[in-house]
Design an enzyme around this catalytic site. Structure first.
Site, PDB file in Angstrom:
ATOM      1  N   ARG A  15       3.454  17.571  -6.514  1.00 47.67           N
ATOM      2  CA  ARG A  15       4.554  17.976  -5.829  1.00 47.67           C
ATOM      3  C   ARG A  15       4.976  19.087  -6.149  1.00 47.67           C
ATOM      4  O   ARG A  15       6.066  20.026  -5.701  1.00 47.67           O
ATOM      5  CB  ARG A  15       5.739  16.606  -5.947  1.00 47.67           C
ATOM      6  N   LYS A  18       2.683  -4.557   0.599  1.00 42.85           N
ATOM      7  CA  LYS A  18       3.533  -5.443   1.081  1.00 42.85           C
ATOM      8  C   LYS A  18       3.498  -5.047   2.735  1.00 42.85           C
ATOM      9  O   LYS A  18       4.063  -4.079   2.948  1.00 42.85           O
ATOM     10  CB  LYS A  18       4.912  -5.525   0.534  1.00 42.85           C
ATOM     11  N   GLY A  26       8.235   7.663   1.664  1.00 45.60           N
ATOM     12  CA  GLY A  26       9.552   6.922   2.309  1.00 45.60           C
ATOM     13  C   GLY A  26      10.169   7.640   3.364  1.00 45.60           C
ATOM     14  O   GLY A  26      10.298   7.077   4.517  1.00 45.60           O
TER      15      GLY A  26
END
Length: 402
Positions: A37, A208, A382
Site C-alpha cells: 500500500r 465468511k 472493503g
C-alpha cells in the site's frame, strides 16, 4: 471528479497540500512487513513533490481506540516511506497538535510531512458530526486553509467507504481532488458494474459467507459464473447436504446459501475436492478428499487440485474477472496451492482482470504471482465490495461535489 493533475495545472509550488493516503500496512517488530500500500501511494506523492508542493500526509493504521497507542504508530511507515521516496520524511508526533502544527509551518517546497495516526484522535471516526468536523477543521488548518492555497487530495481508496473526518469532512472544507488511485479504482469498478465484456467470472473466497452476502446478491444477476472457495464454501457445501467436519461453518447462513444456489441457474460453482487436516501448521498432515466426503474431526483448509483445474477452466475464456478472497489458508504452505492456482489463472485470463484488494492483494505478493499480469489490483477490499454492492462511498461522493 477533479483530479490531482487538475490541481497541478493550477500550480502547487509553495502550497501546502493535504493528502489522505492509505498506509494501513502490517507492522512486525516495528518494521513494515508488507509495503504494497505504501508503494501504491508513491505516484501521487512523487507527482506533487516533483512540482514543489509542500505535502502533508494523513493516514491511519489499525484500529486504535481514539487515543495514542504505540503499537499503531505510523513511525515505521515514515521510515519505509522515506526509503521508497528516496528523500527525508518529517514525522509529526501527533495528528493536529503542537508537533504537527510546527512541522507543517516549517515545510519547504518539495518536502513531505507524515502526521501520526489520525485514528489517535477520537474525532476521526466519531459518529457525532460536530466532533468529526472539529477534527477536520484542525487538519485543514495545517494547510493554511483555502485562503492560503491549501487543498485536499483523496488517494486512500481503501478508506473511502468510511465517513471519517480525514476522508469526508476535510473535503467539505478545502478544494478537493481525487488522487490517481481513487480515479483508477472508480474507473475499473464502473466497468465491473456497467456493461462488462463476457464471459464475466467472479471468484470469491475468504472466511465468511456473511461478509460477502451483499456482494453475492448484487453480482449474481450480472455474472456468468461465480466460483466459491475459501472458508465460506463450507456453508454452501453444508447447504447441499454434505458434512463438513470441523471446517468453518456459519449455521445461520445455510438456508441462505441453499436459496442462492437454487436461484443461481447454475452460475454458482462449488469445490469438487478439498484439502483437509486436523491442524493449521506448516508440517500438518494433509489429505485431499471429495467435497462430499470430508472426514469427521478434520478441517477443510484449501480447495483441491481438481477444483483448481475446474476454476481455471472457467477463467480461461473470461473477458472480465473479479477476484476477492483467498481460496484457503494461503499463509501456511500446505494450504496455499488453491489461492496460488486461482491467482495464476486469473492473471492468465485474456480480458480485464481485477484483484479486489485486502487478502487477495496480499496473497499475490506473498505467493510470488506476477502483479503486472493483472489489469488492476485494488488497494481497498472493503471499499471495492461496497461499491459492487451498489452502496454510496462517502469519500467518493464528496469528491463529486463541486
Amino acid at each position: 471528479m477533479r483530479t490531482v493533475d487538475d490541481l497541478i495545472k493550477h500550480g502547487v509550488a509553495g502550497r501546502r497540500i493535504l493528502v489522505r493516503s492509505d498506509l494501513n500496512v502490517p507492522i512486525k517488530d516495528r518494521k513494515v512487513a508488507d509495503d504494497g500500500r505504501i508503494r501504491a501511494s508513491l505516484p501521487v506523492l512523487a507527482k506533487l513533490l516533483g512540482h514543489r508542493a509542500r505535502v502533508i500526509v494523513a493516514a491511519h493504521l489499525g484500529r486504535p481506540k481514539g487515543a495514542p497507542d504505540p503499537q499503531y504508530s505510523l513511525s515505521p511507515v515514515a521510515d519505509r516511506l522515506a526509503q521508497l521516496l528516496g528523500r527525508p520524511v518529517d514525522f509529526a508526533l501527533d495528528t493536529v497538535g503542537e508537533s504537527a502544527r510546527l512541522l507543517a509551518n516549517e515545510l519547504k517546497d518539495g518536502e513531505l510531512l507524515l502526521l501520526e495516526n489520525v485514528r489517535f484522535n477520537p474525532g476521526e471516526t466519531s459518529k457525532d458530526d460536530a466532533e468529526r468536523l472539529s477534527f477536520a477543521k484542525c487538519l485543514s488548518f495545517l494547510t493554511g486553509g483555502d485562503d492560503d492555497g491549501g487543498a485536499f487530495v483523496e488517494d486512500a481508496f481503501g478508506a473511502v467507504h468510511r465517513k471519517h473526518a480525514s476522508v469526508y469532512d476535510v473535503a467539505k472544507l478545502l478544494p478537493h481532488y481525487c488522487g490517481d488511485l481513487v480515479r483508477d479504482e472508480v474507473a475499473v469498478l464502473r466497468q465491473l458494474t456497467g456493461d462488462p465484456k463476457r464471459p464475466y467470472v467472479v471468484a470469491l473466497g475468504g472466511s465468511k459467507v456473511s461478509d460477502k452476502l451483499a456482494v453475492i446478491n448484487s453480482l449474481l444477476p450480472k455474472v456468468d459464473k461465480l466460483l466459491v472457495g475459501g472458508g465460506m464454501c463450507f456453508t454452501f457445501l453444508k447447504a447441499q447436504g454434505h458434512e463438513v467436519g470441523d471446517s468453518l461453518l456459519e449455521e445461520d447462513q445455510v438456508d441462505t446459501c441453499r436459496r442462492l444456489v437454487a436461484e443461481s441457474g447454475g452460475k454458482i460453482v462449488l469445490p469438487a475436492d478439498i484439502v483437509v487436516a486436523t491442524e493449521i501448521a506448516d508440517d500438518a498432515s494433509t489429505q485431499t478428499v471429495a467435497a462430499d466426503a470430508i472426514p469427521a474431526g478434520t478441517k477443510g483448509l484449501d480447495i483441491g487440485p481438481t477444483t483448481i483445474q475446474a476454476f481455471a477452466a472457467e477463467l480461461a475464456e473470461a473477458q472480465t474477472v473479479f477476484w476477492n478472497g483467498p481460496m484457503g489458508v494461503f499463509e501456511v504452505a500446505p494450504f496455499a496451492a488453491g489461492t496460488k492456482g486461482v491467482g495464476e489463472a486469473v492473471a492468465a485470463a485474456p480480458g480485464l482482470t481485477v484483484v479486489g484488494g485486502g487478502d487477495s492483494a496480499a496473497a499475490v505478493r506473498a505467493l510470488g504471482i506476477d502483479a503486472n499480469a493483472f489489469g488492476h489490483i485494488s488497494t481497498g477490499g472493503g471499499a471495492s465490495l461496497e461499491y459492487l454492492e451498489g452502496k454510496t462511498l462517502p469519500g467518493v461522493a464528496v469528491l463529486e461535489e463541486s
